[in-house]
Design a protein around this motif. Structure first.
Motif, mmCIF file in Angstrom:
data_model
loop_
_atom_site.group_PDB
_atom_site.id
_atom_site.type_symbol
_atom_site.label_atom_id
_atom_site.label_comp_id
_atom_site.label_asym_id
_atom_site.label_seq_id
_atom_site.Cartn_x
_atom_site.Cartn_y
_atom_site.Cartn_z
ATOM 1 N N VAL A 1 143.516 19.237 72.729
ATOM 2 C CA VAL A 1 143.829 18.062 73.541
ATOM 3 C C VAL A 1 142.660 17.805 74.485
ATOM 4 O O VAL A 1 142.263 18.692 75.251
ATOM 5 N N LEU A 2 142.104 16.608 74.416
ATOM 6 C CA LEU A 2 140.938 16.254 75.213
ATOM 7 C C LEU A 2 141.289 15.043 76.076
ATOM 8 O O LEU A 2 141.709 14.002 75.563
ATOM 9 N N LEU A 3 141.145 15.189 77.401
ATOM 10 C CA LEU A 3 141.414 14.091 78.326
ATOM 11 C C LEU A 3 140.100 13.416 78.706
ATOM 12 O O LEU A 3 139.163 14.085 79.154
ATOM 13 N N CYS A 4 140.040 12.098 78.546
ATOM 14 C CA CYS A 4 138.838 11.322 78.874
ATOM 15 C C CYS A 4 139.193 10.373 80.017
ATOM 16 O O CYS A 4 140.121 9.578 79.900
ATOM 17 N N PHE A 5 138.451 10.470 81.126
ATOM 18 C CA PHE A 5 138.794 9.668 82.291
ATOM 19 C C PHE A 5 137.578 9.476 83.189
ATOM 20 O O PHE A 5 136.592 10.217 83.101
ATOM 21 N N GLU A 6 137.678 8.445 84.051
ATOM 22 C CA GLU A 6 136.678 8.223 85.091
ATOM 23 C C GLU A 6 137.256 8.722 86.407
ATOM 24 O O GLU A 6 138.363 8.352 86.784
ATOM 25 N N PHE A 7 136.486 9.568 87.098
ATOM 26 C CA PHE A 7 137.026 10.192 88.303
ATOM 27 C C PHE A 7 136.724 9.363 89.542
ATOM 28 O O PHE A 7 135.596 8.926 89.758
ATOM 29 N N GLN A 8 137.786 9.130 90.342
ATOM 30 C CA GLN A 8 137.661 8.505 91.654
ATOM 31 C C GLN A 8 138.388 9.376 92.665
ATOM 32 O O GLN A 8 139.387 10.027 92.340
ATOM 33 N N LYS A 9 137.898 9.405 93.892
ATOM 34 C CA LYS A 9 138.518 10.245 94.909
ATOM 35 C C LYS A 9 139.970 9.874 95.159
ATOM 36 O O LYS A 9 140.786 10.716 95.525
ATOM 37 N N ASP A 10 140.303 8.602 94.972
ATOM 38 C CA ASP A 10 141.682 8.169 95.189
ATOM 39 C C ASP A 10 142.654 8.904 94.280
ATOM 40 O O ASP A 10 143.844 9.006 94.589
ATOM 41 N N LYS A 11 142.164 9.412 93.131
ATOM 42 C CA LYS A 11 143.031 10.083 92.166
ATOM 43 C C LYS A 11 142.866 11.611 92.197
ATOM 44 O O LYS A 11 143.337 12.287 91.290
ATOM 45 N N GLN A 12 142.186 12.161 93.205
ATOM 46 C CA GLN A 12 141.897 13.597 93.245
ATOM 47 C C GLN A 12 143.164 14.423 93.026
ATOM 48 O O GLN A 12 143.184 15.345 92.209
ATOM 49 N N LYS A 13 144.231 14.088 93.766
ATOM 50 C CA LYS A 13 145.462 14.863 93.685
ATOM 51 C C LYS A 13 146.061 14.840 92.281
ATOM 52 O O LYS A 13 146.610 15.836 91.804
ATOM 53 N N THR A 65 142.124 25.981 85.058
ATOM 54 C CA THR A 65 140.944 26.233 85.882
ATOM 55 C C THR A 65 140.395 24.873 86.294
ATOM 56 O O THR A 65 139.875 24.128 85.462
ATOM 57 N N GLN A 66 140.529 24.555 87.594
ATOM 58 C CA GLN A 66 140.185 23.223 88.040
ATOM 59 C C GLN A 66 138.671 23.009 88.022
ATOM 60 O O GLN A 66 137.932 23.709 88.707
ATOM 61 N N PRO A 67 138.155 22.064 87.213
ATOM 62 C CA PRO A 67 136.707 21.799 87.200
ATOM 63 C C PRO A 67 136.265 21.065 88.464
ATOM 64 O O PRO A 67 137.073 20.399 89.120
ATOM 65 N N THR A 68 135.001 21.173 88.800
ATOM 66 C CA THR A 68 134.436 20.416 89.915
ATOM 67 C C THR A 68 134.125 19.009 89.427
ATOM 68 O O THR A 68 133.323 18.820 88.515
ATOM 69 N N LEU A 69 134.758 18.044 90.040
ATOM 70 C CA LEU A 69 134.634 16.659 89.581
ATOM 71 C C LEU A 69 133.841 15.838 90.590
ATOM 72 O O LEU A 69 134.075 15.937 91.813
ATOM 73 N N GLN A 70 132.915 15.038 90.103
ATOM 74 C CA GLN A 70 132.083 14.183 90.929
ATOM 75 C C GLN A 70 132.550 12.732 90.814
ATOM 76 O O GLN A 70 132.942 12.277 89.736
ATOM 77 N N GLU A 71 132.490 12.011 91.926
ATOM 78 C CA GLU A 71 132.931 10.620 91.939
ATOM 79 C C GLU A 71 132.015 9.758 91.075
ATOM 80 O O GLU A 71 130.833 10.052 90.902
ATOM 81 N N ASN A 72 132.583 8.685 90.522
ATOM 82 C CA ASN A 72 131.847 7.734 89.679
ATOM 83 C C ASN A 72 131.237 8.417 88.456
ATOM 84 O O ASN A 72 130.094 8.156 88.081
ATOM 85 N N THR A 73 132.018 9.294 87.853
ATOM 86 C CA THR A 73 131.563 10.035 86.675
ATOM 87 C C THR A 73 132.634 9.993 85.597
ATOM 88 O O THR A 73 133.830 10.117 85.897
ATOM 89 N N HIS A 74 132.198 9.806 84.370
ATOM 90 C CA HIS A 74 133.114 9.826 83.232
ATOM 91 C C HIS A 74 133.175 11.248 82.676
ATOM 92 O O HIS A 74 132.149 11.889 82.437
ATOM 93 N N TYR A 75 134.388 11.767 82.453
ATOM 94 C CA TYR A 75 134.562 13.148 81.991
ATOM 95 C C TYR A 75 135.364 13.194 80.693
ATOM 96 O O TYR A 75 136.241 12.342 80.444
ATOM 97 N N GLU A 76 135.078 14.223 79.897
ATOM 98 C CA GLU A 76 135.911 14.629 78.770
ATOM 99 C C GLU A 76 136.212 16.103 78.989
ATOM 100 O O GLU A 76 135.314 16.949 78.943
ATOM 101 N N VAL A 77 137.499 16.409 79.254
ATOM 102 C CA VAL A 77 137.895 17.753 79.660
ATOM 103 C C VAL A 77 139.021 18.244 78.760
ATOM 104 O O VAL A 77 139.984 17.516 78.503
ATOM 105 N N LEU A 78 138.899 19.487 78.294
ATOM 106 C CA LEU A 78 139.940 20.090 77.472
ATOM 107 C C LEU A 78 141.158 20.414 78.332
ATOM 108 O O LEU A 78 141.034 20.894 79.455
#
Length: 807
Positions: free
Chosen positions: A204-216, A223-236
């Motif tokens: 299962v792969l989650l693809c999303f754009e990270f914004q601080k408003d959605k941090q929670k 294992t919580q990855p370190t996420l940077q704002e204004n970045t597109h991620y693909e996370v298992l």
């Protein structure tokens, strides 16, 4: 002709991609249909794809259970509500209408509340009671009892809507090695549970754009990855391993325009679109995103060139078919309801089905899908006969119409500029965007069920707070605006409307409106020219019209002389006041000409409450609540009456709703006294009932003095008072300004009016020749009483005529 073979097909890059897609073992899952279509390449076969709602419905099943549609849940819960004893709820402040439609509407709140608790795996009895209001525990117990009855019905019928006792659909999942979810919103805990189970069978792969408003909302990995704002991620998921990431820039040109009304936004929209089109931007690159779909009615009204394409469809309720269909049902409902009153539910449903089929028999073929959809709904009703059997034909028909009112039909005649709702814009990168209604009232927009659990309780329960939900909604707009090339937001700003905080947060530059829906430009608007109004005085004044005349002669002119009145229904306060007057008149009427002592007063009191209780029957909830408040105020009223008798003795009722009239200083007055009584000391007391929040006998209010003089003359020793029903107190008349008696003050004012309105015919003709608006004589107008109806300089904000006065 060259023979087409597989070898020939795979020689082109597009064919290679298509072949690869056909053999792909990856399933792509999207949050919306529009975001899914945006990623498809023309002329190529896409990899297996579906919407997220479809994925979760196919990924699991419930063994030996019947999956329940959401509409059917409402019928089951409404049957529970109808069977529940609500008398205790009324005492606790919860009031429900006793009708099928009202219970269905109430069920929406219950189901939304129950669903939120289910998604977060919380039982009602586990909700803490700290930081709650007094009856909160009682309300929770009621909700718990209703839910228990509802759950027992589902269990008895093997029904299920959502449950954690699910099984994975291995036949469906076995086709894929990887599930790739493109997430533009957030995943709730129940969906995450399903994904954890799916993750044991395939990746299962989650693809999303990270914004601080959605941090929670992204604290969901083992294992919580370190996420940077204004970045597109693909996370298992659920491991939290980052497979890919890349930053993206946000260089959108953002502008905002402030306007004075919602409909004016259409002028600004057309102006901006015109600028873009002149700059060479194609209409297909422009998108209008609506926070609230009812703004569409303004667009449709003023879209004379048919530029807009309403991608989410036009309201079915506005179609000719719906209008004709509703009219046919309305015309035949009364007679049919009588015929089918004693018939079983199946006969009522058959009547409704026949009307549907007959209506569609004469309709266009492009409505065939709606016909099928209606028949499917009626088949759902048939399956719910157990819970609908006692529903009348009127209620069934009204609910069916309410259900189809929310539908939409395809916009087949639309233009090239798309109009979509904000949820459709998630995950899209639109180029040129316009967002109207960027006001606090619309951004963000929460449901009533979100407000039942306060922030403190939500923190303790570990579920999203109101602030979290607001931030989530705002994040959609941030993505939409910041990912565009250029965007314009519009908002209304006045005493009642404030711009959304989003505008200040993104530091969008605000410009004044320079365009209009009218033919002229606001920047070139001509200066307002103050009108002067002259006319004769009317033949008679009532206390109310005289008070208006003293307060503002111009308002008097518009309302009483020109008869310029709003067509709206009477406000609730006026309706309730009329009802209260009627109740008191009917209660006291048998005792006109008789002495009222404490014993008689008790009989009158019992009669008043009996009439009030009868009025409450079969009324909707808001009116029942108002009448229950009236019951409380009536109790205070009769307590005041008892105190009056205790202090002043019994009194004789001389009359109720007595018509009065008299000539005072050459002016004629008329009115109606609510109650006139004679006290033990022989004096007469005139009472004027008032049922409003604030009652006072002001120095410049001559209502009571007019009642006195109309009844007994200027020299009569008559007492007058307003009866403040809500306060349960008498409000006696006071002296006029400068220490004068009300009698002398009224005489002075009437003489001043006579002197002011003394224009002769020659002066009147001179005014008319200068273009001054001079009203025609009234039939019984007094001679030589022409004058100017001037305006007052204060209290204009809430006046119906402030626009006519240029205020």
């Amino acid at each position: 002709m060259q023979e087409i073979t597989l070898k020939n097909i795979v020689q082109t890059p597009a064919s290679e991609d298509s072949l690869r897609a056909l053999t792909s073992r990856t399933l792509n899952v999207y949050s919306s249909k529009r975001s899914m279509l945006a990623l498809l390449q023309d002329g190529r076969i896409c990899e297996p794809s579906m919407l997220i709602s479809e994925f979760f419905s196919k990924a699991i099943f419930y063994e030996n259970k019947i999956l329940l549609p959401n509409s059917a849940r409402k019928f089951i819960l409404s049957s529970v509500l109808r069977g529940y004893e609500f008398e205790e709820l009324r005492k606790k402040g919860l009031i429900f209408e006793k009708s099928f439609l009202a219970y269905l509407q109430s069920s929406e709140f219950f189901l939304e509340f129950f669903d939120e608790l289910f998604l977060h795996n919380i039982s009602i009895d586990k909700i803490p009671l700290r930081d709650t209001y007094g009856e909160y525990e009682d309300h929770l117990k009621i909700l718990q009892a209703i839910k228990a009855r509802y759950d027992s019905i589902l269990q008895a019928h093997d029904f299920v809507y959502k449950s954690r006792d699910f099984c994975l659909s291995f036949g469906f999942l076995a086709r894929f090695e990887r599930i790739k979810l493109f997430i533009s919103g957030v995943l709730n805990p129940f969906e995450l549970e399903i994904l954890r189970a799916v993750g044991e069978k395939c990746e299962v792969l989650l693809c999303f754009e990270f914004q601080k408003d959605k941090q929670k909302f992204w604290n969901i990995f083992d294992t919580q990855p370190t996420l940077q704002e204004n970045t597109h991620y693909e996370v298992l998921f659920p491991s939290g391993e980052v497979v890919d990431s890349h930053a993206f820039s946000k260089n959108a040109q953002l502008n905002a325009v402030s306007l004075s009304s919602r409909i004016e936004q259409v002028g600004a929209i057309n102006s901006q679109i015109s600028k873009w089109l002149k700059a060479g931007i194609a209409p297909e690159q422009i998108t209008l995103v609506l926070p609230n779909s009812n703004f569409m009615r303004y667009l449709q009204t003023l879209d004379l060139e048919h530029n807009f394409n309403y991608a989410f469809g036009k309201p079915f309720m506005q179609s000719d078919f719906y209008t004709n269909f509703a009219q046919i049902l309305d015309e035949t409902l009364e007679s049919s309801a009588q015929e089918l009153a004693r018939e079983p539910f199946s006969k009522k449903l058959e009547w409704l089905k026949n009307n549907v089929n007959q209506s569609f028999a004469l309709s266009k073929k492009n409505l065939a899908s709606l016909h099928q959809k209606m028949l499917e709904i009626l088949s759902e009703y048939a399956c719910m006969e157990e819970f609908l059997g006692d529903v009348s034909l009127e209620e069934l028909t009204k609910y069916f119409l309410q259900e189809i009112e929310s539908w939409s039909i395809d916009d087949v005649s639309g233009g090239r500029i798309s109009v979509i709702e904000v949820l459709e814009s998630r995950a899209l990168k639109l180029e040129y965007v316009i967002v109207p209604d960027c006001n606090e009232a619309f951004i963000p927009n929460l449901k009533e069920s979100d407000l039942f659990l306060n922030t403190s309780l939500r923190h303790q329960l570990g579920i999203p707070t109101i602030k979290d939900k607001k931030l989530l909604q705002i994040s959609y707009y941030k993505h939409l605006l910041q990912s565009a090339k250029e965007a314009l937001v519009l908002f209304v700003e006045d005493e009642d409307n404030a711009r959304a905080g989003l505008i200040d947060e993104l530091e969008i530059k605000i410009a004044p409106n320079e365009s209009s829906i009218f033919t002229h430009h606001l920047t070139n608007a001509q200066e307002y020219k103050l009108e002067r109004y002259f006319s004769t005085l009317p033949a008679r004044f009532s206390p109310t019209s005289f008070a208006t005349f003293l307060f503002c002669k111009q308002k008097f002119y518009f309302y009483y002389l020109q008869n310029l009145r709003t067509q709206e229904e009477a406000p609730p306060a006026t309706t309730l006041g009329t009802m209260l007057h009627s109740i008191l008149e009917r209660s006291y009427q048998p005792y006109v000409g008789k002495i009222v002592d404490l014993g008689t007063l008790k009989t009158i009191k019992d009669s008043a409450f009996a009439i009030l209780h009868k009025e409450k029957q079969n009324l909707p909830s808001p009116q029942i609540m108002e009448l229950e408040l009236m019951e409380y105020h009536l109790a205070r009223f009769f307590a005041c009456e008892e105190q009056f008798i205790a202090e002043n003795g019994a009194f004789e009722i001389l009359g109720l709703e007595i018509a009065l009239n008299a000539e005072i200083e050459g002016f004629y007055f008329y009115g109606k006294a609510d109650r006139i009584q004679r006290l033990q000391n022989g004096k007469v007391l005139i009472l004027d009932y008032k049922y409003k929040d604030k009652v006072e006998a002001a120095k410049d209010d001559f209502s009571l003095e007019l009642y006195k003089q109309m009844y007994g003359g200027a020299d009569a020793e008559i007492l007058c008072a307003f009866y403040d029903i809500k306060a349960g107190a008498l409000c006696w008349d006071c002296a006029a300004d400068k220490g004068l008696s009300k009698t002398q003050a009224l005489k002075n004012i009437l003489q001043e009016i006579r002197e002011e309105f003394t224009l002769d015919l020659e002066q009147i003709n001179a005014l008319g020749s200068k273009g001054v608006n001079v009203a025609k004589d009234f039939q019984n107008a007094q001679n030589a009483t022409y004058g100017e109806f001037t305006q007052r300089d204060k209290a204009c904000n809430y006046c119906d005529y402030k626009m006519l006065c240029g205020r």
